[in-house]
Design an enzyme around this catalytic site. Structure first.
Site, PDB file in Angstrom:
ATOM      1  N   CYS A  22       0.870  -1.300   0.078  1.00 30.80           N
ATOM      2  CA  CYS A  22       0.051   0.055   0.021  1.00 30.80           C
ATOM      3  C   CYS A  22       0.933   1.202   0.064  1.00 30.80           C
ATOM      4  CB  CYS A  22      -1.003  -0.160   1.127  1.00 30.80           C
ATOM      5  SG  CYS A  22       0.037  -0.074   2.725  1.00 30.80           S
ATOM      6  N   ARG A  23       0.601   2.323   0.722  1.00 22.27           N
ATOM      7  CA  ARG A  23       1.285   3.492   0.637  1.00 22.27           C
ATOM      8  C   ARG A  23       2.241   3.306   1.718  1.00 22.27           C
ATOM      9  NH1 ARG A  23       0.739   7.516   3.926  1.00 22.27           N
ATOM     10  NH2 ARG A  23       1.859   9.301   3.680  1.00 22.27           N
TER      11      ARG A  23
END
Length: 154
Positions: free
Chosen positions: A117-118
């Site tokens: 993800c981020r």
């Protein structure tokens, strides 16, 4: 083996001391208990490991960020399955998964499934979902896209 609820608490509270001696590692600031005694792969993938897996085309990389984040920048060869759709997507029949995502469906026994993800929080949730559904060898890139971008700029 420690539950993912314990994993999440360790991550959220930044625990730096092992729960059991030798059972906490740190990758990109994420503290993750590891269970090597059952022959399971380390649940955390580092930048160097991911880079090698991508170079060898030996990874099923799933980006669990939202589509707008994915469009703004992504790791090459990653497939976008937003976290909110992950569980239902992993339950799809293989043919339907392939039609929807244009890649072969992951199998529960696959060792090359990696979520990112981020920053590592959503991928840890994705890992919890995948493990609960029987994808016991799935892993996550704890540094996420932030870490990827930093390394790629060098």
């Amino acid at each position: 083996m420690l539950s993912f609820q314990v994993l999440r608490r360790l991550y959220l509270f930044g625990v730096t001391k092992p729960v059991c001696p030798g059972r906490v590692i740190s990758a990109c600031g994420l503290k993750t208990p590891v269970n090597h005694s059952h022959g399971q792969p380390d649940p955390v993938v580092t930048y160097d490991q991911l880079k090698a897996m991508l170079a060898n085309h030996s990874v099923q990389l799933f980006d669990v960020r939202n589509p707008d984040e994915f469009q703004a920048g992504r790791i090459p060869d990653s497939i976008n399955i937003p976290l909110g759709q992950l569980e239902e997507s992993l339950k799809l029949p293989p043919q339907q998964f392939q039609l929807q995502f244009k890649v072969k469906a992951p199998k529960k026994e696959d060792e090359n499934i990696v979520f990112h993800c981020r920053s590592g929080k959503r991928s840890l949730s994705a890992l919890e979902i995948a493990h609960r559904l029987g994808f016991s060898k799935a892993r996550h890139y704890a540094g996420g896209y932030i870490d990827w971008e930093e390394h790629e700029k060098k």
